[in-house]
Structure formats: structure tokens, C-alpha cells
Design an enzyme around this catalytic site. Structure first.
Site, mmCIF file in Angstrom:
data_model
loop_
_atom_site.group_PDB
_atom_site.id
_atom_site.type_symbol
_atom_site.label_atom_id
_atom_site.label_comp_id
_atom_site.label_asym_id
_atom_site.label_seq_id
_atom_site.Cartn_x
_atom_site.Cartn_y
_atom_site.Cartn_z
ATOM 1 N N ASP A 12 0.813 -1.231 0.000
ATOM 2 C CA ASP A 12 0.000 0.000 0.000
ATOM 3 C C ASP A 12 0.839 1.270 0.000
ATOM 4 O O ASP A 12 0.426 2.304 0.542
ATOM 5 C CB ASP A 12 -0.976 0.015 1.194
ATOM 6 C CG ASP A 12 -1.885 -1.193 1.198
ATOM 7 O OD1 ASP A 12 -2.216 -1.682 0.098
ATOM 8 O OD2 ASP A 12 -2.260 -1.656 2.290
ATOM 9 N N LYS A 15 1.707 2.141 -5.111
ATOM 10 C CA LYS A 15 2.230 1.598 -6.381
ATOM 11 C C LYS A 15 1.296 1.900 -7.542
ATOM 12 O O LYS A 15 1.741 2.262 -8.630
ATOM 13 C CB LYS A 15 2.418 0.069 -6.249
ATOM 14 C CG LYS A 15 3.443 -0.324 -5.191
ATOM 15 C CD LYS A 15 3.513 -1.818 -4.987
ATOM 16 C CE LYS A 15 2.314 -2.427 -4.309
ATOM 17 N NZ LYS A 15 2.118 -2.025 -2.901
ATOM 18 N N GLY A 16 -0.026 1.743 -7.300
ATOM 19 C CA GLY A 16 -1.002 1.980 -8.369
ATOM 20 C C GLY A 16 -0.877 3.387 -8.914
ATOM 21 O O GLY A 16 -0.779 3.597 -10.126
ATOM 22 N N ALA A 38 -3.920 -7.821 -3.648
ATOM 23 C CA ALA A 38 -3.481 -6.450 -3.934
ATOM 24 C C ALA A 38 -4.683 -5.545 -4.169
ATOM 25 O O ALA A 38 -5.716 -5.981 -4.660
ATOM 26 C CB ALA A 38 -2.599 -6.447 -5.180
ATOM 27 N N GLY A 39 -4.522 -4.284 -3.792
ATOM 28 C CA GLY A 39 -5.507 -3.262 -4.136
ATOM 29 C C GLY A 39 -4.718 -2.032 -4.512
ATOM 30 O O GLY A 39 -4.099 -1.408 -3.652
ATOM 31 N N HIS A 40 -4.670 -1.728 -5.793
ATOM 32 C CA HIS A 40 -3.856 -0.599 -6.274
ATOM 33 C C HIS A 40 -4.790 0.533 -6.696
ATOM 34 O O HIS A 40 -5.571 0.378 -7.636
ATOM 35 C CB HIS A 40 -2.956 -1.049 -7.439
ATOM 36 C CG HIS A 40 -1.920 -2.051 -7.011
ATOM 37 N ND1 HIS A 40 -0.998 -2.594 -7.863
ATOM 38 C CD2 HIS A 40 -1.659 -2.594 -5.795
ATOM 39 C CE1 HIS A 40 -0.226 -3.430 -7.187
ATOM 40 N NE2 HIS A 40 -0.602 -3.451 -5.935
ATOM 41 N N ARG A 142 2.835 -28.659 -7.009
ATOM 42 C CA ARG A 142 2.668 -29.227 -8.357
ATOM 43 C C ARG A 142 1.305 -29.865 -8.571
ATOM 44 O O ARG A 142 1.166 -30.853 -9.277
ATOM 45 C CB ARG A 142 3.803 -30.231 -8.648
ATOM 46 C CG ARG A 142 5.146 -29.553 -8.575
ATOM 47 C CD ARG A 142 6.283 -30.498 -8.631
ATOM 48 N NE ARG A 142 6.333 -31.375 -7.487
ATOM 49 C CZ ARG A 142 7.362 -32.141 -7.166
ATOM 50 N NH1 ARG A 142 8.431 -32.147 -7.943
ATOM 51 N NH2 ARG A 142 7.341 -32.918 -6.129
ATOM 52 N N GLN A 221 2.074 -6.016 -3.181
ATOM 53 C CA GLN A 221 2.513 -6.109 -1.787
ATOM 54 C C GLN A 221 3.797 -5.273 -1.601
ATOM 55 O O GLN A 221 3.960 -4.280 -2.285
ATOM 56 C CB GLN A 221 2.729 -7.587 -1.357
ATOM 57 C CG GLN A 221 1.428 -8.363 -1.217
ATOM 58 C CD GLN A 221 0.856 -8.866 -2.532
ATOM 59 O OE1 GLN A 221 1.532 -9.545 -3.275
ATOM 60 N NE2 GLN A 221 -0.380 -8.549 -2.816
HETATM 61 P P1 GDP Z 1 -0.782 0.322 -3.517
HETATM 62 O O1 GDP Z 1 -1.358 -0.967 -3.057
HETATM 63 O O2 GDP Z 1 0.690 0.413 -3.279
HETATM 64 O O3 GDP Z 1 -1.146 0.660 -4.934
HETATM 65 O O4 GDP Z 1 -1.442 1.449 -2.592
HETATM 66 P P2 GDP Z 1 -3.000 1.560 -2.201
HETATM 67 O O5 GDP Z 1 -3.731 2.068 -3.376
HETATM 68 O O6 GDP Z 1 -3.473 0.333 -1.557
HETATM 69 O O7 GDP Z 1 -2.928 2.633 -1.036
HETATM 70 C C1 GDP Z 1 -2.407 3.892 -1.227
HETATM 71 C C2 GDP Z 1 -3.508 4.916 -0.897
HETATM 72 O O8 GDP Z 1 -2.938 6.200 -0.801
HETATM 73 C C3 GDP Z 1 -4.551 5.027 -1.988
HETATM 74 O O9 GDP Z 1 -5.770 5.401 -1.416
HETATM 75 C C4 GDP Z 1 -4.006 6.148 -2.877
HETATM 76 O O10 GDP Z 1 -5.024 6.810 -3.588
HETATM 77 C C5 GDP Z 1 -3.404 7.056 -1.839
HETATM 78 N N1 GDP Z 1 -2.217 7.815 -2.248
HETATM 79 C C6 GDP Z 1 -1.220 7.480 -3.108
HETATM 80 N N2 GDP Z 1 -0.265 8.421 -3.115
HETATM 81 C C7 GDP Z 1 -0.660 9.381 -2.238
HETATM 82 C C8 GDP Z 1 -0.090 10.611 -1.782
HETATM 83 O O11 GDP Z 1 0.997 11.014 -2.158
HETATM 84 N N3 GDP Z 1 -0.806 11.321 -0.867
HETATM 85 C C9 GDP Z 1 -2.012 10.908 -0.384
HETATM 86 N N4 GDP Z 1 -2.620 11.656 0.508
HETATM 87 N N5 GDP Z 1 -2.567 9.752 -0.794
HETATM 88 C C10 GDP Z 1 -1.905 8.996 -1.694
HETATM 89 P P1 IMO Z 2 -0.862 -4.188 -2.234
HETATM 90 O O1 IMO Z 2 -0.380 -4.730 -3.568
HETATM 91 C C1 IMO Z 2 -0.991 -4.617 2.089
HETATM 92 C C2 IMO Z 2 -0.990 -8.692 3.682
HETATM 93 C C3 IMO Z 2 -2.241 -9.175 4.375
HETATM 94 C C4 IMO Z 2 -1.650 -10.167 5.359
HETATM 95 C C5 IMO Z 2 -0.499 -10.787 4.569
HETATM 96 C C6 IMO Z 2 -0.845 -12.102 3.901
HETATM 97 O O2 IMO Z 2 -2.156 -3.504 -2.308
HETATM 98 O O3 IMO Z 2 0.226 -3.406 -1.579
HETATM 99 P P2 IMO Z 2 -2.359 -12.808 1.842
HETATM 100 O O4 IMO Z 2 -3.769 -12.468 1.506
HETATM 101 O O5 IMO Z 2 -1.362 -12.374 0.823
HETATM 102 O O6 IMO Z 2 -2.190 -14.239 2.204
HETATM 103 O O7 IMO Z 2 -2.071 -11.977 3.191
HETATM 104 O O8 IMO Z 2 -0.143 -9.829 3.581
HETATM 105 N N1 IMO Z 2 -1.193 -8.185 2.318
HETATM 106 C C7 IMO Z 2 -1.145 -6.889 1.980
HETATM 107 N N2 IMO Z 2 -1.000 -5.790 2.743
HETATM 108 N N3 IMO Z 2 -1.075 -4.494 0.752
HETATM 109 C C8 IMO Z 2 -1.191 -5.593 -0.034
HETATM 110 O O9 IMO Z 2 -1.149 -5.520 -1.385
HETATM 111 C C9 IMO Z 2 -1.281 -6.853 0.577
HETATM 112 N N4 IMO Z 2 -1.431 -8.123 0.124
HETATM 113 C C10 IMO Z 2 -1.364 -8.920 1.194
HETATM 114 O O10 IMO Z 2 -2.909 -8.120 5.018
HETATM 115 O O11 IMO Z 2 -1.090 -9.484 6.450
HETATM 116 MG MG MG Z 3 -2.906 -1.666 -1.836
#
Ligand code: GDP
Ligand code: IMO
Ligand code: MG
Length: 420
Positions: A12, A15-16, A38-40, A142, A221
């Protein structure tokens, strides 16, 4: 030429957003590991999008998007994601390619994930319950099914065989379930996916590289969740580091050029496991509130804390990071002081090395304090316009880690980005 973007913390990191910002410079964006855990998030034009399996280059019309062999794909989840993306007018049929070697998450993988986590009780990992670990276990064991198997006329037999194993496992956990609640949507999604480009992606990506196309490999991740180097066992089940891009896409190491490492200006973690700089107090609450730190996939509140340089340096070493990107800098506005952990006291000894067990109780983070700033950073577009106190903080971080911070993100929108 392949550049890699990945997270240096517990996921988090943004990256997205960053992939979306960098995509205009690339012809191809390819995911190399993870799955719908993942949630980007991406924001532009006043809208927010969250992608789980589809690469974050999808909203750029020129860009080829590849789901690599290292990814685990849940057909049900991917169908939903594709349908949602299509409503924005994106040409998924043209721009999305799925590796025939990517492993398939079955409904029973998700059930086994839930059963296994429930069985672990208080020792649970805090998985996203998306079936990630059971699917990778079947891959390594496997006995998994791959996207290419969906096209096999004998798919149903293969499916039944794997599911029989899962049923035994679920019974051993005494887990109650009703598979018929899940199977119709699964088989419908399997049929749906057949209309998309299911390909041998290692040949394809290498032919693109040969043609001189620019490829951006998108990690999911973060390094501290890596199966080998993360805070085991509180990790995910794939290699989230640069090396994962080679095995997850079928590209040779010598093709890798830049490695963009993303870190938040502070730290967050979802799920269980060690977090030395965690702030379970008002400061942590303020970081969560100002940073909207709630999971993009599960909605769970993220744990929050100060920036941790020992783990950041470790991540930079493992990934060979060439360019650093700092996100969420804007969130720190309004803190009277900003702390950075630059070492640990372990049993009376000072160190900046990551111990075998990051969960050990005697780790005491050693902090350096910086004066905070009150200015709103979200409107700033030039590095020189940033507050002096912010620059003092960032200069220190840069000097400690020895890699330049080239991009500073000051908000979730595409536009809220400072290229240094
Ligand atoms: P990812 O999994 O690495 O793609 O990150 P996520 O999307 O899960 O979480 C990042 C959160 O921070 C999202 O809600 C983005 O919209 C937000 N975000 C990304 N860059 C910035 C930033 O520079 N400032 C703020 N305030 N929010 C950001
Ligand atoms: P993005 O790509 C944050 C965490 C879970 C848990 C551990 C194992 O959005 O950064 P899993 O479901 O993979 O077996 O969970 O990893 N986790 C993440 N935390 N961002 C993610 O992806 C994650 N994907 C898995 O919360 O602790
Ligand atoms: Mg995320």
C-alpha cells in the site's frame, strides 16, 4: 529494457498511483506476482479506481497490460474487475493479455484460506482471505491449475481432482461450507475469460523487449511481505522483490534497468506481524485519519507508525533500488514533530540490521526528531517550493539511505506529483 516498480514496506505504498504516473513513458505494464490480495488505487479526472489483478497501466490507451505467469488469478474477481473497467470505456479486449501459466484461484482455495486462518486462531497471519496462500501452495506442490487449463476440454475433470483434495483439507479443519454457493459464478467467469487474450506471455514479453519496447514491471505487496525476506511467517506467499519480476514474467536479469522503490513518508501495515515503529496512540490515529489508512482490498484499518530506516535500507539492498519515490508526504503536514527511526536498540546493543525474528520483544526503535511543517503540500509541483522543514527531513532520509529520492507524491491524484 525492463524497469521495475515495487513497494519497499508492507504494501500500500502507492504503487497503483505511481505506475499510472509513469505509464506514459512505457509501452507495456506487466504484473509479476500476487493476486487479488493487492488493491492498487489510481485517481485522475476526479475519479478513483482500485485494481486488484489488472495492471495499473490499463487506463492508458497505448499501453499493453500483461498479467504474468507469477500472478495468481481468481476468475470471479477478474471478471468483476474487467466489467468495471469496461464501463470507463477502456478497451480490455485489445490491451489485456493473460499468461497461460498464471495459476488459478479456485473457490475452494478461498475456503481453505478461511479455514486455515480460523484454525490458526490468534496466530493467524491476517490474510486478505483471497485464497492466495493455498493457490501458491498448490503451485509449489505441483497440483495447481493454470489459466491455460481453462481452455482444456478436460478442464472439469482436472478441476474435480484438485477440488477433491481441498475437500479433504476442509474436512480436516471441520470447516462448514457450501460449494454450490460459489461454483456457478466460478464457471461463468471461466467462460467469460475465454474471450480475452490468453497467451504464452514469456515469448510475448521477450519479443516486445527485442523490438525495443519499454516494459514496466509492477510489483504487488511490499518487500517486508516477501516470502523469503519479509517478516516471516507474517508475509504473503510470493517473491515481491525485483527477482520476482524475472521469475514472474520470464525475463532475464540482464534486461532489468531501473528499479523504482516506493516508500510512504511513514509506515503502515494491514494484518498481523511485527511493526517496530508502530504508534498505537494518538499519533497513529492521526496518521490513519489524515492518510485515509483503510485497506483498498478489505477495508480494514491499517496500522500506522513512523518511517523505519533499517527496514527501508534492507529493502533497497534486496531490490537494487536505483530510484526512490516517496508517497503520502502531504499526510505529515500539521505534525509538530516528525520522527524517523534510524536504528534499533536490541538487548542494549545498537544496530541497523534486521534480526532473524523481527517479532522479538527487545527491539526498541531509536528515533531522530525533525521539526514538522504546517503548509499544505498538495498544491506544490516544484521541489524548491516545498517547506524548508520538509526538505531537511527528506535530505536526512536520502543521506541515510544513499539513493536519490526522485519523485515526491503529495496527493492521490496523478497531478499531485513532484518530479525532482
Ligand atoms: P498500492 O497498493 O501500493 O497501490 O497502494 P494503495 O492504493 O493500496 O494505497 C495507497 C492509498 O494512498 C490510496 O488510497 C491512494 O489513492 C493514496 N495515495 C497514493 N499516493 C498518495 C499521496 O501522495 N498522498 C495521499 N494523501 N494519498 C496517496
Ligand atoms: P498491495 O499490492 C498490504 C498482507 C495481508 C496479510 C499478509 C498475507 O495492495 O500493496 P495474503 O492475503 O497475501 O495471504 O495476506 O499480507 N497483504 C497486503 N498488505 N497491501 C497488499 O497488497 C497486501 N497483500 C497482502 O494483510 O497481512
Ligand atoms: Mg494496496
Amino acid at each position: 529494457m525492463v524497469d521495475v516498480v515495487l513497494g519497499l514496506q508492507w504494501g500500500d505504498e502507492g504503487k497503483g498511483k505511481i505506475v499510472d504516473v509513469l505509464t506514459p513513458r512505457y509501452d507495456v505494464v506487466a504484473r509479476f506476482q500476487g493476486g487479488p490480495n493487492a488493491g492498487h488505487s489510481l485517481e485522475f479526472g476526479g475519479n478513483k479506481y482500485v485494481l486488484n489483478t489488472i495492471p495499473s497501466g490499463i487506463f492508458h490507451e497505448h499501453c499493453i497490460n500483461i498479467i504474468g505467469n507469477g500472478v495468481v488469478v481468481d476468475p470471479v474477481q477478474l471478471k468483476k474487475e474487467i466489467e468495471k473497467a469496461m464501463t470507463t470505456g477502456v478497451d480490455i479486449k485489445k490491451n489485456l493479455y493473460i499468461s497461460e501459466k498464471a495459476h488459478v484461484i479456485l473457490p475452494t482455495h478461498r475456503l481453505v484460506d478461511a479455514a486455515s486462518e480460523a484454525h490458526k486462531g490468534e496466530h493467524k497471519v491476517g490474510s486478505t482471505l483471497r485464497g492466495i496462500s493455498p493457490t501458491y501452495q498448490d503451485k509449489i506442490g505441483r497440483s495447481g491449475l493454470r489459466i491455460g487449463d481453462l481452455l482444456d476440454p478436460n478442464f472439469n475433470e482436472k478441476y474435480a481432482q484438485v477440488v477433491a483434495n481441498h475437500k479433504k483439507l476442509l474436512d480436516s479443519f471441520n470447516y462448514e461450507y457450501n460449494l454450490s454457493d460459489h461454483e456457478p459464478a466460478f464457471f461463468e467467469a471461466v467462460e467469460f475469460l475465454k474471450q480475452f487474450k490468453i497467451i504464452n506471455s514469456e515469448y510475448y514479453v521477450n519479443s516486445l523487449i527485442k523490438e525495443g519496447k519499454k516494459v514496466l514491471a509492477e510489483g504487488a505487496q511490499g518487500t517486508l511481505l516477501d516470502i523469503d525476506f519479509g517478516s516471516y511467517p507474517f508475509v504473503t506467499s510470493s517473491n515481491t522483490i525485483t527477482g520476482g519480476a524475472c521469475s514472474g514474467l520470464g525475463i532475464a536479469p540482464q534486461h532489468i534497468n531501473k528499479v523504482y522503490g516506493i516508500f510512504k513518508a511513514y509506515c503502515t501495515r494491514v494484518g498481523n506481524g511485527p511493526f517496530p515503529t508502530e504508534q498505537e496512540n494518538e499519533t497513529g490515529e492521526k496518521l490513519r485519519k489524515l492518510g485515509h489508512e483503510f485497506g483498498a482490498t478489505t477495508g480494514r484499518p491499517r496500522r500506522t507508525g513512523w518511517l523505519d530506516l533499517p527496514t527501508l535500507k534492507y529493502a533497497i539492498m534486496l531490490n537494487g533500488v536505483t530510484d526512490l519515490i516517496c508517497t503520502k508526504s502531504d499526510v505529515l503536514s500539521g505534525f509538530e514533530e516528525v520522527l524517523v527511526c534510524d536504528g534499533y536498540d536490541m538487548n542494549g546493543k545498537t544496530t541497523s540490521e534486521i534480526p532473524f525474528d523481527l517479532s522479538r520483544k527487545d527491539i526498541l526503535p531509536l528515533y531522530r526528531s525533525f521539526a514538522g511543517w504546517t503548509e499544505d503540500l498538495t498544491k506544490i509541483r516544484n521541489y524548491q517550493d516545498l517547506p524548508a522543514t520538509f526538505k531537511t527531513y527528506m535530505d536526512y532520509v536520502e543521506a541515510q539511505i544513499g539513493v536519490p529520492v526522485n519523485v515526491i507524491s503529495v496527493g492521490p491524484d496523478r497531478e499531485e506529483t513532484i518530479m525532482k
